[in-house]
Design a protein around this motif. Structure first.
Motif, PDB file in Angstrom:
ATOM      1  N   SER A  95      44.169  54.813  35.602  1.00 41.60           N
ATOM      2  CA  SER A  95      45.265  54.737  36.579  1.00 41.60           C
ATOM      3  C   SER A  95      46.380  55.708  36.255  1.00 41.60           C
ATOM      4  CB  SER A  95      45.829  53.308  36.627  1.00 41.60           C
ATOM      5  OG  SER A  95      44.870  52.417  37.124  1.00 41.60           O
ATOM      6  N   ASN A  96      46.385  56.211  35.050  1.00 40.71           N
ATOM      7  CA  ASN A  96      47.432  57.136  34.651  1.00 40.71           C
ATOM      8  C   ASN A  96      47.199  58.513  35.265  1.00 40.71           C
ATOM      9  OD1 ASN A  96      49.839  57.441  33.142  1.00 40.71           O
ATOM     10  ND2 ASN A  96      48.726  58.640  31.627  1.00 40.71           N
ATOM     11  N   THR A  97      45.921  58.972  35.200  1.00 41.05           N
ATOM     12  CA  THR A  97      45.599  60.300  35.749  1.00 41.05           C
ATOM     13  C   THR A  97      45.029  60.221  37.143  1.00 41.05           C
ATOM     14  OG1 THR A  97      43.373  60.217  34.804  1.00 41.05           O
ATOM     15  CG2 THR A  97      45.118  61.168  33.426  1.00 41.05           C
ATOM     16  N   GLY A  98      44.677  59.009  37.582  1.00 36.04           N
ATOM     17  CA  GLY A  98      44.111  58.848  38.907  1.00 36.04           C
ATOM     18  C   GLY A  98      42.672  59.319  38.992  1.00 36.04           C
ATOM     19  N   THR A  99      41.914  59.183  37.896  1.00 34.71           N
ATOM     20  CA  THR A  99      40.506  59.596  37.896  1.00 34.71           C
ATOM     21  C   THR A  99      39.605  58.389  37.705  1.00 34.71           C
ATOM     22  OG1 THR A  99      40.569  60.041  35.519  1.00 34.71           O
ATOM     23  CG2 THR A  99      41.022  61.900  37.008  1.00 34.71           C
ATOM     24  N   LEU A 131      40.824  60.454  42.455  1.00 37.37           N
ATOM     25  CA  LEU A 131      41.105  59.563  43.577  1.00 37.37           C
ATOM     26  C   LEU A 131      42.194  60.148  44.474  1.00 37.37           C
ATOM     27  CD1 LEU A 131      41.131  56.137  41.672  1.00 37.37           C
ATOM     28  CD2 LEU A 131      39.301  57.071  43.101  1.00 37.37           C
ATOM     29  N   SER A 132      42.051  59.885  45.766  1.00 35.91           N
ATOM     30  CA  SER A 132      43.096  60.319  46.700  1.00 35.91           C
ATOM     31  C   SER A 132      44.383  59.556  46.408  1.00 35.91           C
ATOM     32  CB  SER A 132      42.659  60.074  48.140  1.00 35.91           C
ATOM     33  OG  SER A 132      42.616  58.681  48.407  1.00 35.91           O
ATOM     34  N   ARG A 133      45.493  60.133  46.817  1.00 33.76           N
ATOM     35  CA  ARG A 133      46.787  59.488  46.577  1.00 33.76           C
ATOM     36  C   ARG A 133      46.863  58.126  47.244  1.00 33.76           C
ATOM     37  NH1 ARG A 133      52.577  62.517  46.661  1.00 33.76           N
ATOM     38  NH2 ARG A 133      53.904  60.680  46.430  1.00 33.76           N
ATOM     39  N   ALA A 134      46.279  58.060  48.436  1.00 35.63           N
ATOM     40  CA  ALA A 134      46.323  56.787  49.158  1.00 35.63           C
ATOM     41  C   ALA A 134      45.568  55.701  48.409  1.00 35.63           C
ATOM     42  CB  ALA A 134      45.750  56.962  50.558  1.00 35.63           C
ATOM     43  N   VAL A 135      44.377  56.051  47.874  1.00 34.07           N
ATOM     44  CA  VAL A 135      43.587  55.066  47.134  1.00 34.07           C
ATOM     45  C   VAL A 135      44.286  54.672  45.839  1.00 34.07           C
ATOM     46  CG1 VAL A 135      41.431  54.724  45.852  1.00 34.07           C
ATOM     47  CG2 VAL A 135      41.392  55.727  48.144  1.00 34.07           C
ATOM     48  N   LEU A 136      44.813  55.692  45.125  1.00 37.80           N
ATOM     49  CA  LEU A 136      45.489  55.387  43.868  1.00 37.80           C
ATOM     50  C   LEU A 136      46.706  54.501  44.099  1.00 37.80           C
ATOM     51  CD1 LEU A 136      45.593  55.811  40.825  1.00 37.80           C
ATOM     52  CD2 LEU A 136      46.977  57.871  41.225  1.00 37.80           C
ATOM     53  N   ASN A 137      47.484  54.801  45.167  1.00 36.00           N
ATOM     54  CA  ASN A 137      48.657  53.982  45.469  1.00 36.00           C
ATOM     55  C   ASN A 137      48.262  52.582  45.908  1.00 36.00           C
ATOM     56  OD1 ASN A 137      50.716  55.775  44.810  1.00 36.00           O
ATOM     57  ND2 ASN A 137      50.614  56.804  46.801  1.00 36.00           N
ATOM     58  N   ASP A 140      48.326  52.555  33.835  1.00 35.58           N
ATOM     59  CA  ASP A 140      49.319  53.561  34.238  1.00 35.58           C
ATOM     60  C   ASP A 140      50.493  53.547  33.268  1.00 35.58           C
ATOM     61  OD1 ASP A 140      50.938  55.343  35.553  1.00 35.58           O
ATOM     62  OD2 ASP A 140      51.549  53.944  37.114  1.00 35.58           O
ATOM     63  N   SER A 141      50.825  54.717  32.716  1.00 31.58           N
ATOM     64  CA  SER A 141      51.978  54.835  31.819  1.00 31.58           C
ATOM     65  C   SER A 141      52.938  55.931  32.274  1.00 31.58           C
ATOM     66  CB  SER A 141      51.508  55.122  30.382  1.00 31.58           C
ATOM     67  OG  SER A 141      50.775  56.347  30.345  1.00 31.58           O
ATOM     68  N   SER A 142      52.725  56.460  33.463  1.00 30.21           N
ATOM     69  CA  SER A 142      53.576  57.538  33.985  1.00 30.21           C
ATOM     70  C   SER A 142      54.685  56.962  34.860  1.00 30.21           C
ATOM     71  CB  SER A 142      52.748  58.526  34.813  1.00 30.21           C
ATOM     72  OG  SER A 142      51.740  59.111  34.019  1.00 30.21           O
ATOM     73  N   SER A 143      55.886  57.502  34.728  1.00 30.29           N
ATOM     74  CA  SER A 143      57.017  57.057  35.547  1.00 30.29           C
ATOM     75  C   SER A 143      56.929  57.679  36.934  1.00 30.29           C
ATOM     76  CB  SER A 143      58.339  57.463  34.893  1.00 30.29           C
ATOM     77  OG  SER A 143      58.493  56.808  33.657  1.00 30.29           O
ATOM     78  N   PRO A 144      57.345  56.947  37.940  1.00 37.00           N
ATOM     79  CA  PRO A 144      57.341  57.506  39.297  1.00 37.00           C
ATOM     80  C   PRO A 144      58.443  58.552  39.459  1.00 37.00           C
ATOM     81  CG  PRO A 144      58.350  55.338  39.290  1.00 37.00           C
ATOM     82  CD  PRO A 144      57.824  55.555  37.908  1.00 37.00           C
ATOM     83  N   LEU A 145      58.325  59.361  40.486  1.00 36.33           N
ATOM     84  CA  LEU A 145      59.329  60.367  40.833  1.00 36.33           C
ATOM     85  C   LEU A 145      59.735  60.170  42.286  1.00 36.33           C
ATOM     86  CD1 LEU A 145      57.681  63.568  39.294  1.00 36.33           C
ATOM     87  CD2 LEU A 145      59.556  62.223  38.308  1.00 36.33           C
ATOM     88  N   SER A 171      33.691  50.032  32.618  1.00 32.24           N
ATOM     89  CA  SER A 171      33.336  50.266  31.221  1.00 32.24           C
ATOM     90  C   SER A 171      34.567  50.662  30.416  1.00 32.24           C
ATOM     91  CB  SER A 171      32.284  51.380  31.136  1.00 32.24           C
ATOM     92  OG  SER A 171      31.173  51.082  31.953  1.00 32.24           O
ATOM     93  N   GLY A 172      35.465  51.339  31.070  1.00 28.76           N
ATOM     94  CA  GLY A 172      36.699  51.749  30.418  1.00 28.76           C
ATOM     95  C   GLY A 172      37.862  51.678  31.402  1.00 28.76           C
ATOM     96  N   PHE A 173      39.053  51.347  30.893  1.00 28.63           N
ATOM     97  CA  PHE A 173      40.230  51.214  31.779  1.00 28.63           C
ATOM     98  C   PHE A 173      41.457  51.750  31.050  1.00 28.63           C
ATOM     99  CE2 PHE A 173      43.990  49.047  33.351  1.00 28.63           C
ATOM    100  CZ  PHE A 173      43.866  49.195  34.725  1.00 28.63           C
ATOM    101  N   VAL A 174      42.207  52.617  31.706  1.00 24.57           N
ATOM    102  CA  VAL A 174      43.460  53.144  31.164  1.00 24.57           C
ATOM    103  C   VAL A 174      44.583  52.742  32.112  1.00 24.57           C
ATOM    104  CG1 VAL A 174      44.771  55.190  30.485  1.00 24.57           C
ATOM    105  CG2 VAL A 174      42.307  55.094  30.073  1.00 24.57           C
TER     106      VAL A 174
END
Length: 645
Positions: free
Chosen positions: A44-48, A100-106, A155-160, A150-153
């Motif tokens: 979720s941090n990189t959106g991949t 992932l598209s921005r819409a899906v990630l959001n 989100d650690s990024s601040s919004p802008l 199998s793996g989960f990261v």
């Protein structure tokens, strides 16, 4: 193949087979096993998202919409999101890296049940979502058999803050962030609106939180609090997109993983509003706030800030009721009290005296809050965008809105505001600062004095009413002869404008609702005459009352009070024996004049020698030997009245 492919038992390499003489297969069994999804990793941090398959797949056949992220592996998962994004193609590999598209990630970040951890991240797949290199379609995975992450990261990024929109007509603000933000974390007091991107001269930091009407989203929409909206308008901020920028400090908002936004870098400057909608809504009348009938001060409240300098008299009317048959008065003139150039929601103006008097003379209008309603036409005032206020006819009537919330009834008594005095005619004109009940005018409560702080004072005794109707601001009174003579005899009172002052007690009059007068007090609030006509009529001798030799006194009566200091002897006053030309004449020396109680009678004490000479006369035809031989003659200038005539 080459010779090194294999050796025999003796270690001798096999003979190579070149491509030009390849050996055909003896028996072939094609791939008939469909590929399956064996797992996925979500960052979720990189959106991949990395998809893993049981074998090599042909990414050119990959249809991401056939894959769904699920909150749980069940026949009816709580939440689901169809995949969308980009990946490298063409490629043959058992794994696919999807951005992932921005819409899906959001959407993932907006969910509280999906993609919050590995335990809430599952993937289902529809048949034919992808094929392997043998054109075998993917084996479907229904939601009930969804594969877990199998793996989960996390989100650690601040919004802008990427953009923002402002609608001054409706007071709506939308903040667009780089990712889904938690609406409940929005702290609008950390946001500042300013007129320039850099080196701003006017700014406003929000005071209230507003009312958020969107959920967790990359675009959070809210309605600005009225105080903030009005402040922006009053500062002439955001009259267009060119003077409408925002900056923020840290903590304006946080994303769904509680990553707080950092402060906007000063080097970035303010972010301009795009798009921007200027205020096109007409302000409305909100409340008749107050009316003080003593001062004439009226306060009105509007739905947004208005510019007081645009105020104009547009048929402003005070009425005893709002509809049907009622009494009313249209204000002729008012004085603006609010600062003309400072926008405000509350407009103050003062009703002038003529209209206040008109209200007081009409007992039906504004005698209380329940008989006091205001109305006005469109365009009485304008907002900061130049929109005309909607008149009261366009505002739904309510008693609470159109009646004053605070009403201050007349509680101040009347007071003489000006007076004129004509000492020739004895006419006194009184002007009060508000209408009075003329039937209750009490002239004996009025005194005239020689200065603001008196050394001599004369109180009227006239009781005759003045002229005018039942209620009026002014009246004209003709003073009694006694009062006029008392004033004239005082010498230092009402002989000139400079020594004509008026004071009165609380009983001089009452206003139309029976408030006793506000006194005018000697030494504090004595009122100087406005117009004064000095006594200019020459006095006349009216009667020779008596001559008594027992007191050596002659008594004379004049048409008005005389100045006892002005009497002259030396031939100006003569006693004669008759009216014929042959009459005996006796010139009186200067005696002592004493004023009588009626102010018009003078007792003239004869000079001692004159008295002795007259007493010694024995001829019955001589002067002053009997009533028949006693007459008096006054020459011009023998004496003057109190005004020097």
């Amino acid at each position: 193949f080459v010779s090194s492919l294999i050796t025999d038992m003796a270690g001798v390499s096999a003979q190579s087979v070149p491509a030009s003489s390849g050996v055909s297969v003896v028996s072939f069994a094609p791939d008939t096993i469909p590929p399956t999804v064996t797992g996925f990793d979500l960052d979720s941090n990189t959106g991949t998202l990395v998809l893993s398959f049981s074998e090599t797949i042909d990414t050119s056949t990959l249809d991401l919409s056939g894959f769904q992220l699920l909150s749980d592996a069940s026949a009816a998962p709580r939440e689901s999101i169809a995949l969308d994004g980009v990946f490298a193609r063409p490629a043959l590999a058992p794994t696919v890296n999807v951005t992932l598209s921005r819409a899906v990630l959001n959407a993932i970040k907006a969910s509280t049940a999906l993609g919050t951890s590995a335990a809430t991240s599952f993937l289902s797949a529809a048949a034919a979502s992808v094929r392997d290199t043998s054109r075998q379609s993917l084996l479907p995975r229904p939601p009930s058999a969804a594969v877990g992450a199998s793996g989960f990261v996390r989100d650690s990024s601040s919004p802008l803050l990427e953009s923002w929109r402002l609608d001054l007509t409706n007071g709506n603000l939308t903040l667009v962030f780089s990712e889904t933000a938690r609406a409940s974390s929005l702290n609008l007091t950390r946001l500042t609106v300013q007129d320039r991107a850099f080196n701003s001269t006017v700014s406003h930091t929000f005071l209230g939180l507003g009312t958020v009407y969107s959920g967790d989203s990359a675009a959070i929409s809210l309605t600005i609090d009225a105080a903030d909206l009005n402040r922006i308008k009053s500062l002439a901020l955001c009259t267009g997109s060119a003077d409408c920028h925002v900056t923020h400090v840290a903590g304006l908002v946080a994303d769904t993983s509680a990553n707080a936004i950092a402060a906007r870098a000063s080097a970035a400057g303010g972010l301009a509003a795009t798009p921007f909608r200027n205020d096109s809504r007409q302000p409305q009348f909100s409340q008749f706030v107050s009316f003080d009938i003593n001062t004439g001060l009226i306060e009105l409240q509007f739905s947004e800030v208005i510019v007081p300098s645009t105020f104009r008299l547009n048929n402003i009317k005070l009425s005893s009721f709002f509809a049907g048959s009622f009494s009313s008065i249209v204000l002729g003139a008012v004085a603006l009290v609010s600062d003309p150039i400072t926008p405000t929601t509350n407009l103050q103006f003062r009703v002038l005296r003529d209209d206040i008097d008109g209200i007081k003379l009409n007992s039906l209008i504004c005698s209380s809050d329940t008989t006091c309603y205001i109305s006005f036409d469109d365009g009485m005032v304008r907002d900061t965008a130049g929109n005309d206020v909607i008149g009261t006819s366009g505002t739904a009537f309510t008693f609470a809105r159109h009646q004053p919330r605070t009403f201050t009834a007349d509680n101040v008594g009347p007071q003489v505001a000006a007076f004129d005095l004509n000492m020739n005619t004895g006419v006194l004109y009184l002007e009060f600062d508000e209408p009075i009940a003329l039937s209750q005018l009490t002239l004996s409560s009025i005194s005239f004095q020689d200065a603001a702080t008196s050394t001599q004072l004369v109180t009227l005794q006239t009781i005759a009413p003045g002229t005018g109707g039942l209620r009026a601001n002014s009246t004209t009174v003709t003073l009694s002869a006694g009062d006029v003579n008392r004033l004239k005899s005082a010498l230092s009172v009402a002989s000139t404008a400079a020594n004509t002052y008026l004071v009165h007690t609380a009983t001089v009059a009452a206003d139309t609702i029976q408030n006793s007068a506000s006194p005018r007090i000697d030494g504090a609030s004595a009122l100087r005459v406005r117009s004064f006509v000095k006594d200019s009529v020459r006095p006349t001798f009216t009667d020779f009352v008596s001559l008594g030799f027992d007191t050596n006194t002659a008594t004379f009566r004049f048409s008005e009070p005389m100045d006892t200091r002005s009497f002259r002897g030396d031939g100006y006053i003569r006693l004669v024996s008759g009216t014929q030309s042959s009459a005996v004449v006796f010139n009186l020396s200067r005696g002592q004049a004493i004023q009588g109680a009626d102010f018009q009678t003078i007792s003239y004490v004869l000079d001692t020698r004159d008295a002795r000479d007259l007493k010694n006369r024995t001829d019955p035809t001589d002067v002053a030997t009997s009533i028949q031989t006693t007459f008096v003659v006054f020459a011009d200038g023998a004496a003057t009245d109190a005004s020097g005539n």
